[in-house]
Design a protein around this motif. Structure first.
Motif, PDB file in Angstrom:
ATOM      1  N   GLY A   9       0.790  -1.205   0.000  1.00  0.00           N
ATOM      2  CA  GLY A   9       0.000   0.000   0.000  1.00  0.00           C
ATOM      3  C   GLY A   9       0.820   1.250   0.000  1.00  0.00           C
ATOM      4  O   GLY A   9       0.303   2.337   0.056  1.00  0.00           O
ATOM      5  N   ARG A 259      -1.546   7.343  -2.522  1.00  0.00           N
ATOM      6  CA  ARG A 259      -1.775   5.979  -2.986  1.00  0.00           C
ATOM      7  C   ARG A 259      -3.163   5.840  -3.613  1.00  0.00           C
ATOM      8  O   ARG A 259      -3.322   5.260  -4.677  1.00  0.00           O
ATOM      9  CB  ARG A 259      -1.621   5.015  -1.802  1.00  0.00           C
ATOM     10  CG  ARG A 259      -1.835   3.546  -2.137  1.00  0.00           C
ATOM     11  CD  ARG A 259      -0.768   2.999  -3.037  1.00  0.00           C
ATOM     12  NE  ARG A 259      -0.834   1.552  -3.157  1.00  0.00           N
ATOM     13  CZ  ARG A 259      -0.108   0.848  -4.014  1.00  0.00           C
ATOM     14  NH1 ARG A 259       0.735   1.474  -4.819  1.00  0.00           N
ATOM     15  NH2 ARG A 259      -0.206  -0.461  -4.067  1.00  0.00           N
ATOM     16  N   ARG A 260      -4.171   6.398  -2.950  1.00  0.00           N
ATOM     17  CA  ARG A 260      -5.526   6.341  -3.491  1.00  0.00           C
ATOM     18  C   ARG A 260      -5.734   7.532  -4.414  1.00  0.00           C
ATOM     19  O   ARG A 260      -6.003   8.639  -3.971  1.00  0.00           O
ATOM     20  CB  ARG A 260      -6.549   6.359  -2.356  1.00  0.00           C
ATOM     21  CG  ARG A 260      -6.512   5.116  -1.488  1.00  0.00           C
ATOM     22  CD  ARG A 260      -6.976   3.906  -2.274  1.00  0.00           C
ATOM     23  NE  ARG A 260      -6.873   2.678  -1.492  1.00  0.00           N
ATOM     24  CZ  ARG A 260      -7.134   1.477  -1.960  1.00  0.00           C
ATOM     25  NH1 ARG A 260      -7.504   1.344  -3.226  1.00  0.00           N
ATOM     26  NH2 ARG A 260      -7.019   0.407  -1.205  1.00  0.00           N
ATOM     27  N   SER A 261      -5.593   7.299  -5.691  1.00  0.00           N
ATOM     28  CA  SER A 261      -5.754   8.358  -6.685  1.00  0.00           C
ATOM     29  C   SER A 261      -6.577   7.827  -7.854  1.00  0.00           C
ATOM     30  O   SER A 261      -6.890   6.636  -7.917  1.00  0.00           O
ATOM     31  CB  SER A 261      -4.382   8.834  -7.180  1.00  0.00           C
ATOM     32  OG  SER A 261      -3.633   9.406  -6.125  1.00  0.00           O
ATOM     33  N   ASN A 262      -6.911   8.720  -8.749  1.00  0.00           N
ATOM     34  CA  ASN A 262      -7.714   8.354  -9.921  1.00  0.00           C
ATOM     35  C   ASN A 262      -6.868   8.628 -11.163  1.00  0.00           C
ATOM     36  O   ASN A 262      -6.918   9.713 -11.731  1.00  0.00           O
ATOM     37  CB  ASN A 262      -8.999   9.172  -9.940  1.00  0.00           C
ATOM     38  CG  ASN A 262     -10.085   8.529 -10.801  1.00  0.00           C
ATOM     39  OD1 ASN A 262      -9.888   7.463 -11.367  1.00  0.00           O
ATOM     40  ND2 ASN A 262     -11.225   9.179 -10.888  1.00  0.00           N
ATOM     41  N   PHE A 432      -6.591   1.803  -9.707  1.00  0.00           N
ATOM     42  CA  PHE A 432      -6.627   3.176  -9.215  1.00  0.00           C
ATOM     43  C   PHE A 432      -7.204   4.122 -10.264  1.00  0.00           C
ATOM     44  O   PHE A 432      -6.694   5.203 -10.497  1.00  0.00           O
ATOM     45  CB  PHE A 432      -5.225   3.622  -8.796  1.00  0.00           C
ATOM     46  CG  PHE A 432      -4.671   2.820  -7.653  1.00  0.00           C
ATOM     47  CD1 PHE A 432      -5.093   3.055  -6.360  1.00  0.00           C
ATOM     48  CD2 PHE A 432      -3.766   1.799  -7.883  1.00  0.00           C
ATOM     49  CE1 PHE A 432      -4.620   2.296  -5.304  1.00  0.00           C
ATOM     50  CE2 PHE A 432      -3.279   1.039  -6.838  1.00  0.00           C
ATOM     51  CZ  PHE A 432      -3.707   1.279  -5.525  1.00  0.00           C
ATOM     52  N   GLU A 516      -8.631  -5.235  -7.062  1.00  0.00           N
ATOM     53  CA  GLU A 516      -8.704  -4.150  -6.090  1.00  0.00           C
ATOM     54  C   GLU A 516      -9.310  -2.922  -6.760  1.00  0.00           C
ATOM     55  O   GLU A 516      -9.008  -2.619  -7.905  1.00  0.00           O
ATOM     56  CB  GLU A 516      -7.306  -3.820  -5.553  1.00  0.00           C
ATOM     57  CG  GLU A 516      -7.324  -2.729  -4.486  1.00  0.00           C
ATOM     58  CD  GLU A 516      -5.919  -2.394  -4.005  1.00  0.00           C
ATOM     59  OE1 GLU A 516      -5.753  -1.393  -3.305  1.00  0.00           O
ATOM     60  OE2 GLU A 516      -5.002  -3.153  -4.355  1.00  0.00           O
ATOM     61  N   ARG A 517     -10.133  -2.191  -6.055  1.00  0.00           N
ATOM     62  CA  ARG A 517     -10.776  -1.032  -6.641  1.00  0.00           C
ATOM     63  C   ARG A 517     -10.548   0.197  -5.771  1.00  0.00           C
ATOM     64  O   ARG A 517     -10.450   0.102  -4.547  1.00  0.00           O
ATOM     65  CB  ARG A 517     -12.295  -1.264  -6.796  1.00  0.00           C
ATOM     66  CG  ARG A 517     -12.608  -2.231  -7.919  1.00  0.00           C
ATOM     67  CD  ARG A 517     -12.213  -1.664  -9.273  1.00  0.00           C
ATOM     68  NE  ARG A 517     -12.448  -2.609 -10.347  1.00  0.00           N
ATOM     69  CZ  ARG A 517     -11.526  -3.413 -10.818  1.00  0.00           C
ATOM     70  NH1 ARG A 517     -10.319  -3.405 -10.301  1.00  0.00           N
ATOM     71  NH2 ARG A 517     -11.811  -4.223 -11.815  1.00  0.00           N
ATOM     72  N   ARG A 518     -10.475   1.308  -6.428  1.00  0.00           N
ATOM     73  CA  ARG A 518     -10.260   2.576  -5.740  1.00  0.00           C
ATOM     74  C   ARG A 518     -11.457   2.900  -4.854  1.00  0.00           C
ATOM     75  O   ARG A 518     -12.600   2.747  -5.261  1.00  0.00           O
ATOM     76  CB  ARG A 518     -10.067   3.688  -6.795  1.00  0.00           C
ATOM     77  CG  ARG A 518      -9.999   5.083  -6.249  1.00  0.00           C
ATOM     78  CD  ARG A 518      -9.839   6.053  -7.425  1.00  0.00           C
ATOM     79  NE  ARG A 518      -9.847   7.424  -6.949  1.00  0.00           N
ATOM     80  CZ  ARG A 518     -10.943   8.144  -6.819  1.00  0.00           C
ATOM     81  NH1 ARG A 518     -12.114   7.619  -7.110  1.00  0.00           N
ATOM     82  NH2 ARG A 518     -10.869   9.397  -6.389  1.00  0.00           N
ATOM     83  N   THR A 519     -11.191   3.361  -3.637  1.00  0.00           N
ATOM     84  CA  THR A 519     -12.252   3.818  -2.740  1.00  0.00           C
ATOM     85  C   THR A 519     -12.206   5.325  -2.669  1.00  0.00           C
ATOM     86  O   THR A 519     -11.145   5.921  -2.620  1.00  0.00           O
ATOM     87  CB  THR A 519     -12.056   3.232  -1.332  1.00  0.00           C
ATOM     88  OG1 THR A 519     -10.791   3.630  -0.829  1.00  0.00           O
ATOM     89  CG2 THR A 519     -12.161   1.724  -1.350  1.00  0.00           C
ATOM     90  N   ARG A 520     -13.342   5.923  -2.659  1.00  0.00           N
ATOM     91  CA  ARG A 520     -13.415   7.384  -2.642  1.00  0.00           C
ATOM     92  C   ARG A 520     -13.159   7.896  -1.228  1.00  0.00           C
ATOM     93  O   ARG A 520     -13.521   7.277  -0.274  1.00  0.00           O
ATOM     94  CB  ARG A 520     -14.796   7.862  -3.113  1.00  0.00           C
ATOM     95  CG  ARG A 520     -15.008   7.581  -4.599  1.00  0.00           C
ATOM     96  CD  ARG A 520     -16.304   8.198  -5.071  1.00  0.00           C
ATOM     97  NE  ARG A 520     -16.507   7.961  -6.466  1.00  0.00           N
ATOM     98  CZ  ARG A 520     -16.011   8.707  -7.429  1.00  0.00           C
ATOM     99  NH1 ARG A 520     -15.285   9.773  -7.133  1.00  0.00           N
ATOM    100  NH2 ARG A 520     -16.237   8.432  -8.690  1.00  0.00           N
TER     101      ARG A 520
END
Length: 520
Positions: A9, A259-262, A432, A516-520
């Motif tokens: 992560g 790490r969590r980006s679009n 992501f 794995e999927r991006r979380t908002r």
């Protein structure tokens, strides 16, 4: 497989600077892509390669090479969480040299980018008084540059030297402030301001007498040009020069994303925003050129220059002198050129700065002083002299047509066939992104892009063997052109052999799960 000690992560990202938001990153990415080439290169290239018909190969090039390689940059930077050398090292130890090749290319570009900004800054003032008089061409090459051609004299031109020093000081301050307080903050101010200034310039241009004839020349398609292979190569070349891809900028920028980006939607927005600005620039430039052609009673082919420095510093001053409200138009134009160039400059400087921080365990301050200080000394020494224009012209041609394109070619080949990481990077993009990237992306990176890039390099190589670039002496070309490329390659190999002062091989994050999927 992740090495021992890796933190799933994003252990690699621990302690790294980050953008404050996705919006901040997007503005910085657009600021890097929107540069001098959008304003002074695209309109002329389009006109010379089929006019409105050029938009067809341009769009094809954007979709089949520009966006795919931009997303490859994003995936490498975000997946391996490092500068270009660190990312390629984590991709595979033997690939690190490619990262340093990109760093060296960026460093060289930074050295000559600043002199063009210095010209723009001076011309903001010149516009107020129309200092070029009745002979803009003679003023630019004679009074202002004191151009000695390919004859290297070492004579410094004070009117260029001091603005360059000032620009390097400003760049140093921005770089010292860091990613969030420096690069991001500047782009949050500069990009909206650029849109306002350039938008005002375009609106004014559209109401000039003869503007419609200029737009007619720009958009009227010459469909037969689509059968000419050189037109398609020109379209791919423009996309590469314009999007800031394949020489470490977007890779480095993406490494500062949380790490969590679009990823994919951001890349698409940046790419289409850049192309939209190019189209806007084409409309503004050709509406203005239409006024000039009508005022002088000549055809477009008789105008002094439709691309590059001649367009900006000879043709436009001539237009400014002949139009109502010319001084204000000139100030808007050269301020826009300066803003577009400066946001690109700081993005270019971030590439070697990030690399030195990670390779040699330097602080941002130390790395910035080394990069900006070294680039400033070389920049002033080479480009503030009477031979600066010829050196700039040659180095720019060889670095862009060979250095950047070869870098993109090697990146596509090494990721696909050397490291065999393309499926993993595809999964990373999908994990992501809210937009799914399918098999088409891998086909374009693995097959289409390498073929096109190899063709571009081969064509440019054959052209340069048959005749010297711009008619310069072969000795000058060998030193300034091929010599620069050779130096870049040597530096890349040497730096890749130096031991890392910070851990790099044991900090590879585990690959994401395909589902794995991006979380908002």
């Amino acid at each position: 497989m992740a090495h021992k000690g890796a933190a799933k992560g994003g252990g690699v990202a621990e302690g790294r600077e980050q953008w404050s938001s996705q919006y901040g990153f997007l503005l910085a990415a657009i600021g890097s892509a929107v540069g001098l080439g959008n304003i002074w290169r695209f309109p002329g290239v389009a006109y010379e390669n089929g006019g409105g018909a050029f938009l067809v190969p341009y769009l094809v090039a954007l979709l089949t090479a520009g966006i795919p390689i931009l997303l490859l940059d994003y995936s490498l930077g975000h997946r391996y969480r490092g500068s270009a050398p660190a990312a390629f090292r984590r991709l595979g130890r033997r690939f690190e040299a490619l990262g340093w090749f990109q760093v060296a290319v960026a460093f060289v570009i930074a050295t000559y980018y600043t002199v063009i900004l210095a010209w723009s800054v001076r011309y903001v003032g010149f516009s107020v008084t129309e200092a070029w008089g009745e002979d803009p061409a003679g003023f630019f090459t004679g009074d202002f540059l004191q151009d000695a051609g390919a004859t290297v004299t070492g004579d410094v031109v004070g009117g260029i030297f001091w603005p360059m020093v000032g620009l390097w000081v400003v760049a140093l301050v921005v770089m010292l402030l860091g990613v969030r307080r420096g690069l991001e903050a500047v782009n949050k101010v500069a990009m909206p301001l650029l849109v306002v200034l350039f938008g005002a310039l375009v609106v004014r241009a559209l109401f000039l007498p003869g503007a419609l004839s200029g737009l007619d020349a720009f958009f009227t398609p010459n469909w037969s040009a689509l059968l000419d292979g050189s037109v398609w190569l020109a379209a791919y070349g423009q996309i590469f020069f314009s999007l800031s891809i394949a020489f470490g900028i977007m890779l480095t920028y993406a490494s500062y994303l949380p790490r969590r980006s679009n990823l994919a939607p951001t890349g698409l927005v940046a790419a289409f925003a850049n192309s939209s600005f190019e189209l806007l620039a084409g409309i503004g430039v050709f509406a203005t050129l239409g006024f000039m052609a009508v005022a002088q009673g000549v055809g477009f082919e008789e105008l002094p220059g439709l691309t590059g420095p001649i367009l900006s510093f000879v043709t436009f001053p001539e237009i400014i002198s002949s139009m109502p409200g010319g001084p204000l138009f000139g100030v808007l134009f050269f301020l826009s050129l300066t803003l577009a160039g400066f946001t690109s400059l700081i993005s270019i400087l971030q590439v070697p700065s990030a690399a030195l921080q990670e390779k040699f365990a330097l602080s941002r301050r130390a790395a910035t002083l080394v990069v900006v200080g070294g680039a400033a000394v070389l920049s002033v020494a080479l480009y503030s002299t009477t031979s600066g224009l010829a050196v700039l012209d040659t180095v720019d041609y060889y670095v862009n047509n060979f250095g950047v394109v070869i870098s993109a070619l090697l990146m596509a080949l090494l990721v696909t066939y050397g490291a065999r990481k393309l499926p993993e990077l595809n999964a990373h993009l999908n994990a992501f992104s809210t937009v799914r990237i399918g098999l088409w992306w891998r086909v374009l990176i693995a097959v289409v892009a390498p073929v096109l890039l190899a063709l571009m390099v081969a064509t440019a190589f054959v052209d340069r063997l048959s005749e010297p670039y711009s008619g310069y002496p072969w000795t000058f070309i060998t030193i300034a052109g091929w010599g620069t490329l050779a130096l870049i390659a040597v530096v890349a190999v040497v730096l890749s052999l130096v031991r890392w002062r910070r851990p790099v091989d044991d900090l590879i994050p585990e690959p994401v799960d395909v589902d794995e999927r991006r979380t908002r």
